[in-house]
Design a protein around this motif. Structure first.
Motif, PDB file in Angstrom:
ATOM      1  N   TYR A 286      47.734 -22.288 -29.488  1.00  0.00           N
ATOM      2  CA  TYR A 286      48.267 -20.876 -30.030  1.00  0.00           C
ATOM      3  C   TYR A 286      47.468 -20.948 -31.460  1.00  0.00           C
ATOM      4  CZ  TYR A 286      50.765 -17.490 -32.681  1.00  0.00           C
ATOM      5  OH  TYR A 286      50.840 -16.279 -33.608  1.00  0.00           O
ATOM      6  N   GLU A 287      47.484 -21.722 -32.184  1.00  0.00           N
ATOM      7  CA  GLU A 287      46.963 -21.884 -33.479  1.00  0.00           C
ATOM      8  C   GLU A 287      45.265 -21.463 -33.280  1.00  0.00           C
ATOM      9  OE1 GLU A 287      46.460 -25.421 -35.668  1.00  0.00           O
ATOM     10  OE2 GLU A 287      47.309 -24.430 -37.527  1.00  0.00           O
ATOM     11  N   PHE A 288      44.833 -22.462 -32.582  1.00  0.00           N
ATOM     12  CA  PHE A 288      43.347 -22.207 -32.360  1.00  0.00           C
ATOM     13  C   PHE A 288      42.901 -20.909 -31.604  1.00  0.00           C
ATOM     14  CE2 PHE A 288      41.736 -27.055 -31.752  1.00  0.00           C
ATOM     15  CZ  PHE A 288      42.560 -27.511 -33.065  1.00  0.00           C
ATOM     16  N   THR A 289      43.752 -20.382 -30.949  1.00  0.00           N
ATOM     17  CA  THR A 289      43.553 -18.943 -30.528  1.00  0.00           C
ATOM     18  C   THR A 289      43.638 -18.047 -31.463  1.00  0.00           C
ATOM     19  OG1 THR A 289      44.241 -19.974 -28.185  1.00  0.00           O
ATOM     20  CG2 THR A 289      43.947 -17.441 -28.458  1.00  0.00           C
ATOM     21  N   SER A 290      44.415 -18.069 -32.304  1.00  0.00           N
ATOM     22  CA  SER A 290      44.793 -17.048 -33.167  1.00  0.00           C
ATOM     23  C   SER A 290      43.457 -17.167 -34.215  1.00  0.00           C
ATOM     24  CB  SER A 290      46.010 -17.314 -33.995  1.00  0.00           C
ATOM     25  OG  SER A 290      46.186 -18.404 -34.626  1.00  0.00           O
ATOM     26  N   PHE A 291      43.197 -18.442 -34.591  1.00  0.00           N
ATOM     27  CA  PHE A 291      42.004 -18.639 -35.549  1.00  0.00           C
ATOM     28  C   PHE A 291      40.708 -17.975 -35.052  1.00  0.00           C
ATOM     29  CE2 PHE A 291      43.830 -22.553 -38.105  1.00  0.00           C
ATOM     30  CZ  PHE A 291      44.849 -21.716 -38.272  1.00  0.00           C
ATOM     31  N   VAL A 292      40.617 -18.445 -33.875  1.00  0.00           N
ATOM     32  CA  VAL A 292      39.305 -17.819 -33.227  1.00  0.00           C
ATOM     33  C   VAL A 292      39.375 -16.077 -33.192  1.00  0.00           C
ATOM     34  CG1 VAL A 292      38.106 -17.422 -31.061  1.00  0.00           C
ATOM     35  CG2 VAL A 292      38.767 -19.731 -31.653  1.00  0.00           C
ATOM     36  N   HIS A 293      40.604 -15.572 -33.044  1.00  0.00           N
ATOM     37  CA  HIS A 293      40.615 -14.127 -33.060  1.00  0.00           C
ATOM     38  C   HIS A 293      40.441 -13.551 -34.538  1.00  0.00           C
ATOM     39  CE1 HIS A 293      43.009 -14.064 -29.092  1.00  0.00           C
ATOM     40  NE2 HIS A 293      41.621 -13.997 -28.818  1.00  0.00           N
ATOM     41  N   GLU A 294      40.731 -14.443 -35.361  1.00  0.00           N
ATOM     42  CA  GLU A 294      40.593 -14.091 -36.871  1.00  0.00           C
ATOM     43  C   GLU A 294      39.182 -14.381 -37.303  1.00  0.00           C
ATOM     44  OE1 GLU A 294      43.837 -14.834 -39.867  1.00  0.00           O
ATOM     45  OE2 GLU A 294      44.943 -15.331 -37.947  1.00  0.00           O
ATOM     46  N   GLY A 295      38.443 -14.957 -36.425  1.00  0.00           N
ATOM     47  CA  GLY A 295      36.947 -15.121 -36.753  1.00  0.00           C
ATOM     48  C   GLY A 295      36.559 -16.595 -36.988  1.00  0.00           C
ATOM     49  N   LEU A 296      37.468 -17.283 -37.115  1.00  0.00           N
ATOM     50  CA  LEU A 296      37.069 -18.813 -37.352  1.00  0.00           C
ATOM     51  C   LEU A 296      36.769 -19.493 -36.148  1.00  0.00           C
ATOM     52  CD1 LEU A 296      36.851 -20.893 -39.843  1.00  0.00           C
ATOM     53  CD2 LEU A 296      39.342 -21.492 -38.968  1.00  0.00           C
ATOM     54  N   THR A 297      35.560 -19.875 -36.094  1.00  0.00           N
ATOM     55  CA  THR A 297      35.024 -20.814 -34.797  1.00  0.00           C
ATOM     56  C   THR A 297      34.440 -21.941 -35.264  1.00  0.00           C
ATOM     57  OG1 THR A 297      32.848 -19.569 -34.866  1.00  0.00           O
ATOM     58  CG2 THR A 297      34.693 -18.730 -33.603  1.00  0.00           C
TER      59      THR A 297
END
Lengths: 102, 189
Positions: free
Chosen positions: B105-116
Motif C-alpha cells: 500500500y505504501e509503495f503504491t501510494s508513493f508511486v501515485h505521488e510521483g516517487l519512483t
C-alpha cells in the motif's frame, strides 16, 4: 529429521517475553511521541538513536537469546554489526555528512 | 541432521548466526547508501512529502508483535504444546503478511505521488532499502507457513525445536533491521 537436544539453552519464560514486548511497545510509542513534540526537535536524533538502540538490544538479547546463549554467537553477530556500523560512519564522513562548521 | 561443533554448539545454529552476520553487512551497506544520499535529491517528492509516520508506526507495532508471537511459538514447541505452537506460528506469518500488505500500500501510494525508483536519489535508495527488507519478510513468511504446514501434518515436534529456533532467529533479525529502518528513514527526516 529430528534435532539433537540443544545444550546452549536456558530460554526465558513466556512472562519474560511478554514483559519485553510491553517495553518494546512503550519505547515505540515514545519514539513516535518524541517525533511529534516540537520541544524535542533539538535533541531528536540522539534521543531516537538511543531508543532505537535499546529496542534493538532487547530483541537481540531476549528474543534471539544472545543473553543466555554461547558468547561465540555474540561474537559472530557483534563482529559484523560493528563492521557495518563502522562502514556507515566512514561513508557518511567521506561524503561530508559530518562536515565541521567554521 | 544437526551435529555438535568442537565448541559444543549446534552446527546449524552457528552457521545461521554467521549468515545473520553477513546480512548485517548487506543491510549496513544499504543503510549507508541511504544516509550518504540523504538530502541530495534535486527534485521532489522529498521524504517529508510522502512518508506517513502514523501508518508506518502501526506497521512497526505489527512487526514487533509478530516477534512476540514467534518466541511464544518456540516456547510452545519446546514444551511439546503443539496446539498453541500452530496458533503462534500462524499468527506470526499472518502479522508478516499484514506488514507486507502495508508495504505494498505504501509503495503504491508513493508511486501515485510521483516517487519512483528512477525519480530521485531518495526514491532510489528508499525503495532499494525497504524493498530488500520486504523481500526478507516475504521469505520469512513462506518459511513460517512451511513450518505451520509441517505442524498441521504432525511432522513438527519438540524434537525439532532447533528448526523453530533458527526460523525465529531469521524473523527477529528482520524485526531488528526494521527497528533501525523505522528510526533512520522514517523518524529522522
Amino acid at each position: 529429521m529430528q534435532d539433537q537436544k540443544p545444550a546452549e539453552h536456558g530460554h526465558p519464560t513466556a512472562a519474560v517475553y511478554l514483559r519485553v514486548a510491553a517495553v518494546l511497545v512503550i519505547l515505540t510509542v515514545l519514539e513516535v511521541g518524541v517525533f511529534y513534540v516540537p520541544q524535542f526537535h533539538g535533541v531528536l536524533v540522539p534521543v531516537l538513536l538511543f531508543l532505537s538502540a535499546v529496542k534493538f538490544t532487547l530483541v537481540v538479547m531476549f528474543y534471539m537469546h544472545l543473553k543466555m546463549d554461547s558468547p561465540f554467537f555474540t561474537f559472530l553477530f557483534g563482529g559484523p554489526l560493528l563492521l557495518a556500523t563502522a562502514v556507515i560512519l566512514a561513508l557518511m564522513f567521506l561524503f561530508g555528512a559530518f562536515t565541521l562548521r567554521r | 541432521m544437526s551435529h555438535r561443533t568442537s565448541l559444543g554448539l549446534d552446527n546449524r545454529k552457528m552457521a545461521f548466526w554467521a549468515f545473520i552476520g553477513s546480512e548485517c553487512l548487506l543491510f549496513g551497506s544499504l543503510i549507508a547508501t541511504y544516509l550518504v544520499y540523504k538530502g541530495r535529491s534535486v527534485v521532489g517528492p522529498y521524504p517529508h512529502d510522502v512518508l506517513n509516520i502514523p501508518f508506518t508506526s502501526i506497521s512497526t507495532f505489527d512487526l514487533l508483535m509478530s516477534s512476540l508471537m514467534m518466541v511464544l511459538a518456540l516456547a510452545a514447541v519446546q514444551r511439546s504444546d503443539m496446539r498453541w505452537a500452530k496458533v503462534w506460528l500462524f499468527s506470526t506469518a499472518l502479522l508478516g503478511i499484514f506488514f507486507l500488505c502495508g508495504q505494498v500500500y505504501e509503495f503504491t501510494s508513493f508511486v501515485h505521488e510521483g516517487l519512483t525508483l528512477q525519480r530521485n536519489l531518495f526514491g532510489a535508495t528508499f525503495f532499494v532499502l525497504t524493498g530488500t527488507h520486504g523481500a526478507h519478510v516475504s521469505v520469512g513468511v513462506l518459511w513460517l507457513l512451511t513450518l505451520w504446514y509441517r505442524a498441521l501434518r504432525g511432522k513438527l515436534t519438540a524434537a525439532n525445536a532447533m528448526t523453530v529456533e533458527i526460523t525465529g532467529l531469521y524473523w527477529h533479525f528482520v524485526d531488528v533491521i526494521w527497528i533501525v529502518i523505522f528510526t533512520v528513514v522514517y523518524l529522522i527526516q
